[in-house]
Structures are given as C-alpha cells and as structure tokens.
Enzyme design. Structure first.
Site, mmCIF file in Angstrom:
data_model
loop_
_atom_site.group_PDB
_atom_site.id
_atom_site.type_symbol
_atom_site.label_atom_id
_atom_site.label_comp_id
_atom_site.label_asym_id
_atom_site.label_seq_id
_atom_site.Cartn_x
_atom_site.Cartn_y
_atom_site.Cartn_z
ATOM 1 N N MET A 1 0.833 -1.196 0.000
ATOM 2 C CA MET A 1 0.000 0.000 0.000
ATOM 3 C C MET A 1 0.873 1.253 0.000
ATOM 4 O O MET A 1 0.394 2.358 0.274
ATOM 5 C CB MET A 1 -0.950 0.007 1.202
ATOM 6 C CG MET A 1 -2.005 -1.077 1.121
ATOM 7 S SD MET A 1 -3.563 -0.689 1.969
ATOM 8 C CE MET A 1 -3.012 -0.393 3.631
ATOM 9 N N TYR B 1 4.094 3.953 0.831
ATOM 10 C CA TYR B 1 4.822 4.547 1.950
ATOM 11 C C TYR B 1 5.825 3.520 2.480
ATOM 12 O O TYR B 1 5.794 3.118 3.639
ATOM 13 C CB TYR B 1 3.902 5.056 3.049
ATOM 14 C CG TYR B 1 4.482 6.292 3.721
ATOM 15 C CD1 TYR B 1 4.494 7.526 3.064
ATOM 16 C CD2 TYR B 1 5.048 6.222 4.985
ATOM 17 C CE1 TYR B 1 5.047 8.644 3.649
ATOM 18 C CE2 TYR B 1 5.610 7.338 5.580
ATOM 19 C CZ TYR B 1 5.609 8.542 4.905
ATOM 20 O OH TYR B 1 6.179 9.637 5.489
ATOM 21 N N LEU B 2 6.722 3.111 1.582
ATOM 22 C CA LEU B 2 7.570 1.943 1.790
ATOM 23 C C LEU B 2 8.606 2.164 2.892
ATOM 24 O O LEU B 2 9.093 3.272 3.099
ATOM 25 C CB LEU B 2 8.270 1.588 0.485
ATOM 26 C CG LEU B 2 7.346 1.348 -0.721
ATOM 27 C CD1 LEU B 2 8.167 1.062 -1.956
ATOM 28 C CD2 LEU B 2 6.369 0.204 -0.447
ATOM 29 N N GLY C 1 10.926 -2.943 5.783
ATOM 30 C CA GLY C 1 10.187 -4.203 5.733
ATOM 31 C C GLY C 1 9.770 -4.541 4.312
ATOM 32 O O GLY C 1 9.967 -5.669 3.840
ATOM 33 N N HIS C 2 9.202 -3.553 3.610
ATOM 34 C CA HIS C 2 8.836 -3.766 2.205
ATOM 35 C C HIS C 2 10.080 -4.068 1.358
ATOM 36 O O HIS C 2 10.053 -4.953 0.493
ATOM 37 C CB HIS C 2 8.162 -2.520 1.628
ATOM 38 C CG HIS C 2 6.884 -2.134 2.299
ATOM 39 N ND1 HIS C 2 6.777 -1.008 3.080
ATOM 40 C CD2 HIS C 2 5.657 -2.715 2.306
ATOM 41 C CE1 HIS C 2 5.545 -0.905 3.529
ATOM 42 N NE2 HIS C 2 4.843 -1.928 3.086
ATOM 43 N N GLN D 1 5.479 -11.136 7.602
ATOM 44 C CA GLN D 1 4.916 -11.900 8.707
ATOM 45 C C GLN D 1 4.311 -10.999 9.780
ATOM 46 O O GLN D 1 3.541 -11.471 10.627
ATOM 47 C CB GLN D 1 6.005 -12.798 9.316
ATOM 48 C CG GLN D 1 5.547 -13.713 10.430
ATOM 49 C CD GLN D 1 4.507 -14.736 9.988
ATOM 50 O OE1 GLN D 1 4.464 -15.109 8.814
ATOM 51 N NE2 GLN D 1 3.675 -15.179 10.915
ATOM 52 N N ASP E 1 1.946 -9.050 9.390
ATOM 53 C CA ASP E 1 0.517 -9.262 9.166
ATOM 54 C C ASP E 1 0.247 -10.765 9.102
ATOM 55 O O ASP E 1 -0.169 -11.305 8.070
ATOM 56 C CB ASP E 1 0.081 -8.567 7.874
ATOM 57 C CG ASP E 1 0.264 -7.069 7.936
ATOM 58 O OD1 ASP E 1 -0.400 -6.423 8.760
ATOM 59 O OD2 ASP E 1 1.103 -6.535 7.175
ATOM 60 N N ARG F 1 2.314 3.083 9.530
ATOM 61 C CA ARG F 1 1.554 3.864 10.511
ATOM 62 C C ARG F 1 2.425 4.391 11.658
ATOM 63 O O ARG F 1 1.957 5.195 12.453
ATOM 64 C CB ARG F 1 0.395 3.030 11.063
ATOM 65 C CG ARG F 1 -0.724 2.776 10.051
ATOM 66 C CD ARG F 1 -1.912 2.071 10.688
ATOM 67 N NE ARG F 1 -3.070 2.059 9.804
ATOM 68 C CZ ARG F 1 -3.400 1.045 9.008
ATOM 69 N NH1 ARG F 1 -2.636 -0.027 8.973
ATOM 70 N NH2 ARG F 1 -4.477 1.115 8.242
#
Length: 282
Positions: free
Chosen positions: A30, A32-33, A36-37, A149, A151, A188
């Site tokens: 989604m 706003y990297l 982790g991305h 992971q 999520d 977030r």
C-alpha cells in the site's frame, strides 16, 4: 523500471515476461515503503527473473471510521526505493481502475482464519484484502508473491484463499523487520508522537518477554495473556484491542501451548492502531 497505471498495461508487461520464460515475482504493497517492504523486494529479486510491485491503498479493506484518507502516501519516494531495490515494474492504479463504478464482486474467506484477531475488530477488513489480492494475482499472474509476517493473520488468510480457490501462485511469508529498539516497522509508525513511539516499544518488549516466559516453562495461554496485559498497565496512551495466542496456521485459539504458538497483539497507542506478533516454540 517502468511505472504503469492501467490494468491492461501491466497485464501485457507481465505476460510478456512469462512468454520469455521469466519467472515473475510480486510484492503487493500500500506504499509509503519502509525497510520491511524493501526486504520483501530483495528476496523476490533474488528468487525471480522479473519483479513486479504494486502500490495501491485499497479502499475496500478500510472500515468507515478508519484511516483511509489519512493513510500516508509518497509515490515519488516509493518509486525511488523500488528502483534501488531492482524492481522491473511498479503498478500504481487509481481506485477507479481497480473498482469501476459498477463494481460488485467480493471474495470472502470465512471460518477460523478470519474469525478472531483483526477479523473480529475489523469485520470488513479481510474481505477487502482477499478481494484486492485476488484481483492483483489475476492481473499480474506471478509465480511467487511475498508478504510480511507482521501481518500474520493476513498471510494465513491469503494462503487459505489460494488453496481454496486453486490459485496458481506460491505465497511466501518473510520475517518481521524491526527497528534497532525492537519496534516493528509499519507505515503507521509515522503517526506516533515521540512519547507515543516510546510507549509503542511495549508491544515488542512484551512479546519478547512472553517468549521468555514460555521458554521458562509457562504453558498456559491465559497466563501469557495476563503477563502481556500487565506490561501495558500504567501506559496512559495504550488501549488494548486484543491479545491472542493462536495456532500459527489456522488462527484457532489455544488454551495450552504445547508446540508452536502465534502470540498476536493489537494496541492503540494514542490514535494509532499497531499490530505485532511473535511465534513461540516449545
């Protein structure tokens, strides 16, 4: 690296790669990297000949009082990070491209994997996730798709959906990436004030402590839950959504920890809802 906005355009590109016998890896995001991305992209880059990334803030997975409008966005920055990670194509559609005015079809994964945790407190969330991921799989047609992971329930839902719907894609879960102080990376996190960010460290520290408790011999899920809850006592900014100990694959609640257990928590720090989890093994 190419940036495309239209479904037919990304279809042509990824199918062209497949016709050239290139394996297609895919990282849906989604935007706003963060690191982790990027870790997902780096793994996908190593394991595939062609790498596609989607950047799409999916409206169908947000409830009416959630942060769809305020969700952080910075496409220019994201594109730079994708290019540095070796991405071949970024698919960044408008909402109207994914959900035309007459759109009316949704994918629902029912039962154990969606019954608790975020499925209970965000009742439409996983319908939106399953719908958009199905659409993206149909559009991109990857051989492998990579998810974080952090999520964990989302990963379980997508794996169940892929099995149930006979979708021809391998779902690969990748480890949580954390800041040096333990905070799980999340788009977030930018919502947090300095004092709230300090309070948010209790999510990871309580999970690490819970694993230590289990390693020392505690097998009662209720006792582990009470321990984590006690760690938030006195933190005024914190409001616990859930603390759950479940089977890592089925998301079914556990009362006794005898093998592997996923300890998952969701806590509001101020106005920001954060999730984190850890797998404990006996």
């Amino acid at each position: 690296m190419q940036l495309v906005r239209k479904i037919e355009e990304i279809k042509a590109i990824t199918r062209g790669a497949s016709r050239e016998d290139k394996s297609v890896g895919f990282v849906p995001t989604m935007g706003y990297l963060h690191e982790g991305h990027i870790s997902l992209m780096k793994k996908a880059r190593k394991e595939n000949d062609f790498l596609a990334v989607s950047i799409f803030v999916n409206p169908t997975q947000f409830g009416p009082t959630e942060d769809l409008d305020s969700y952080p966005r910075d496409l220019e920055r994201d594109l730079k990070l994708c290019e540095e990670a070796g991405v071949d194509v970024v698919f960044a559609p408008e909402s109207s491209e994914m959900y035309p005015q007459d759109y009316s079809t949704y994918v629902t994964v029912e039962g154990g994997v969606t019954a608790g945790l975020c499925g209970k407190s965000r009742p439409i969330h996983f319908r939106g996730v399953a719908t958009v991921v199905t659409k993206l799989f149909n559009i991109v047609r990857p051989e492998r798709a990579y998810f974080g992971q952090k999520d964990a329930q989302q990963v379980a839902v997508i794996k169940k959906m892929v099995r149930d719907m006979n979708q021809d894609v391998q779902v690969i879960a990748c480890p949580i990436v954390r800041e040096a102080d333990g905070l799980a990376l999340s788009s977030r996190n930018t919502y947090l004030s300095p004092s709230e960010r300090q309070d948010a460290l209790t999510l990871s520290s309580s999970l690490f402590g819970a694993v230590g408790l289990i390693s020392a011999g505690e097998k009662s899920a209720d006792a582990v839950r009470r321990y984590i809850e006690s760690r938030f006592s006195g933190i005024e900014s914190a409001s616990i959504d859930y603390i759950e100990i479940v089977d890592p694959d089925t998301m079914e609640p556990l009362s006794f920890i005898s093998d592997r257990a996923l300890i998952a928590i969701a806590v509001k720090i101020g106005k920001t809802r954060l999730i984190d989890n850890i797998v404990a093994e006996v």
